[in-house]
Design a protein around this motif. Structure first.
Motif, short mmCIF file in Angstrom:
data_model
loop_
_atom_site.label_atom_id
_atom_site.label_comp_id
_atom_site.label_asym_id
_atom_site.label_seq_id
_atom_site.Cartn_x
_atom_site.Cartn_y
_atom_site.Cartn_z
N ARG A 1 0.82 -1.22 0.00
CA ARG A 1 0.00 0.00 0.00
C ARG A 1 0.85 1.27 0.00
O ARG A 1 0.35 2.34 0.33
N GLU A 2 2.14 1.15 -0.37
CA GLU A 2 3.01 2.31 -0.24
C GLU A 2 2.58 3.47 -1.13
O GLU A 2 2.67 4.64 -0.73
N THR A 3 2.09 3.17 -2.32
CA THR A 3 1.65 4.25 -3.22
C THR A 3 0.51 5.05 -2.60
O THR A 3 0.52 6.29 -2.62
N ASN A 4 -0.46 4.35 -2.05
CA ASN A 4 -1.59 5.02 -1.41
C ASN A 4 -1.14 5.80 -0.18
O ASN A 4 -1.66 6.89 0.11
N PHE A 5 -0.16 5.27 0.55
CA PHE A 5 0.31 5.96 1.75
C PHE A 5 1.01 7.26 1.38
O PHE A 5 0.75 8.31 2.00
N PHE A 6 1.87 7.24 0.39
CA PHE A 6 2.54 8.46 -0.03
C PHE A 6 1.52 9.48 -0.57
O PHE A 6 1.68 10.69 -0.37
N ARG A 7 0.50 8.98 -1.24
CA ARG A 7 -0.55 9.87 -1.73
C ARG A 7 -1.29 10.51 -0.55
O ARG A 7 -1.64 11.70 -0.59
N LYS A 8 -1.52 9.71 0.50
CA LYS A 8 -2.18 10.24 1.69
C LYS A 8 -1.34 11.33 2.34
O LYS A 8 -1.87 12.39 2.74
N LEU A 9 -0.04 11.11 2.46
CA LEU A 9 0.84 12.13 3.04
C LEU A 9 0.75 13.43 2.24
O LEU A 9 0.69 14.52 2.81
N ASN A 10 0.77 13.30 0.92
CA ASN A 10 0.75 14.48 0.06
C ASN A 10 -0.57 15.23 0.10
O ASN A 10 -0.64 16.41 -0.29
N ALA A 11 -1.62 14.56 0.58
CA ALA A 11 -2.92 15.21 0.69
C ALA A 11 -3.01 16.09 1.93
O ALA A 11 -3.99 16.82 2.11
N HIS A 12 -2.00 16.03 2.79
CA HIS A 12 -1.99 16.83 4.02
C HIS A 12 -1.02 18.00 3.85
O HIS A 12 0.12 17.83 3.43
N ASP A 13 -1.50 19.19 4.19
CA ASP A 13 -0.70 20.40 3.98
C ASP A 13 0.36 20.60 5.06
O ASP A 13 1.25 21.43 4.89
N LEU A 14 0.25 19.88 6.17
CA LEU A 14 1.28 19.96 7.21
C LEU A 14 1.57 18.55 7.73
O LEU A 14 0.66 17.85 8.18
N LEU A 15 2.83 18.15 7.65
CA LEU A 15 3.28 16.87 8.18
C LEU A 15 4.27 17.16 9.30
O LEU A 15 5.25 17.89 9.11
N ILE A 16 4.00 16.59 10.48
CA ILE A 16 4.89 16.76 11.64
C ILE A 16 5.58 15.43 11.92
O ILE A 16 4.91 14.41 12.09
N ILE A 17 6.91 15.45 11.95
CA ILE A 17 7.68 14.26 12.29
C ILE A 17 8.49 14.57 13.55
O ILE A 17 9.40 15.40 13.53
N ASP A 18 8.12 13.92 14.62
CA ASP A 18 8.73 14.16 15.93
C ASP A 18 9.82 13.11 16.20
O ASP A 18 9.79 12.02 15.62
N ASP A 19 10.74 13.45 17.08
CA ASP A 19 11.82 12.52 17.46
C ASP A 19 12.67 12.12 16.26
O ASP A 19 13.19 10.99 16.20
N PHE A 20 12.82 13.01 15.30
CA PHE A 20 13.64 12.72 14.13
C PHE A 20 15.08 12.49 14.57
O PHE A 20 15.63 13.22 15.39
N GLY A 21 15.70 11.44 14.02
CA GLY A 21 17.09 11.15 14.33
C GLY A 21 17.28 10.14 15.43
O GLY A 21 18.41 9.71 15.71
N MET A 22 16.19 9.71 16.08
CA MET A 22 16.31 8.73 17.15
C MET A 22 16.60 7.33 16.60
O MET A 22 17.08 6.46 17.30
N VAL A 23 16.25 7.13 15.31
CA VAL A 23 16.49 5.84 14.64
C VAL A 23 17.26 6.11 13.36
O VAL A 23 16.92 7.02 12.59
N ARG A 24 18.31 5.33 13.11
CA ARG A 24 19.08 5.50 11.88
C ARG A 24 18.30 4.94 10.70
O ARG A 24 17.67 3.88 10.79
N LEU A 25 18.35 5.66 9.60
CA LEU A 25 17.62 5.25 8.40
C LEU A 25 18.56 4.50 7.46
O LEU A 25 19.62 5.02 7.07
#
Length: 241
Positions: free
Chosen positions: A150-174
């Motif tokens: 469902r990754e395509t739909n998930f990315f589409r969902k994120l793009n439908a939101h005008d503000l995305l908040i990502i908290d605790d960035f950097g706590m996990v290595r990507l």
């Protein structure tokens, strides 16, 4: 038609605000004192206000904030890195309209999450669609959507939101696919949709969050370029929030 029947019909017509207003007018014995025009104006305004409030509450619920927070209750203090003037500017929402990135850094307990959630709450109250994730939540969600295809739909969902908040960035290595997913999220939103990143790590240390140097450079160039930056300092506020 009795008052109860009128109330029932208004609910059947999906006009709960007008139904509540009708009941209030009846209970306060105002029905016989108002003209039809005056009564209709009050009922329509009540319905409009009810729908607006319901929409705001849905936006807040769907945003999934970690904390209930508000701009009005923020502790503004220049010694903490958060001035009243800056908060006033942010409350206008221009950073959302302009698709800007905001970076909030500082030690644990300095109010980063509360600040981010307060901005999200204000955005919701202005009718903006907001999504809140901790970095762990986002990673687990990405793993799940890939597993389910469902990754395509998930990315589409994120793009439908005008503000995305990502908290605790950097706590996990990507690493692996996750860093590619994060790069896509940042690339999709760059200069189009607003993003808030909150982290205990100073921006200078973000390079090491990524396994790939190339992806790190690509992401950080987009994130840091023209970003609004707030570095919160001072004693822990956890006991209050």
């Amino acid at each position: 038609m009795t008052s109860n029947e009128i109330t029932r019909v208004l609910h059947e017509l999906k006009l709960p605000g007008m139904a509540s207003c009708w009941n209030a007018l009846e209970e306060t014995h105002q029905l016989d004192r108002l003209t039809l025009r005056e009564g209709m104006q009050q009922m329509l305004q009540y319905e409009k206000d009810t729908r607006q409030n319901n929409r705001i509450q849905r936006l807040i619920k769907n945003a999934n904030f970690r904390l209930r927070a508000s701009i009005e209750e923020l502790e503004t203090d220049t010694t903490r890195g958060l001035s009243a003037a800056s908060v006033g500017d942010l409350a206008t929402g221009s950073y959302i309209t302009n698709g800007m990135t905001m970076i909030i850094t500082g030690p644990a307990g300095t109010g980063k999450t509360y600040f981010a959630c307060a901005l999200g709450d204000r955005a919701c109250r202005e009718g903006v669609k907001v999504l809140y994730f901790t970095m762990n939540m986002l990673i687990e969600t990405l793993k799940l959507v890939h597993l389910e295809g469902r990754e395509t739909n998930f990315f589409r969902k994120l793009n439908a939101h005008d503000l995305l908040i990502i908290d605790d960035f950097g706590m996990v290595r990507l690493d692996g696919q996750l860093q590619h997913d994060f790069e896509q999220i940042i690339d999709d939103r760059y200069s189009r949709k607003a993003t808030i990143l909150a982290s205990q790590l100073p921006v200078a240390d973000w390079y090491h969050i990524f396994q790939s140097e190339l992806i790190a450079e690509a992401c950080l160039d987009r994130i840091v370029h023209k970003a609004l930056k707030f570095c919160l300092t001072g004693e822990s506020l956890r006991k209050k929030y």
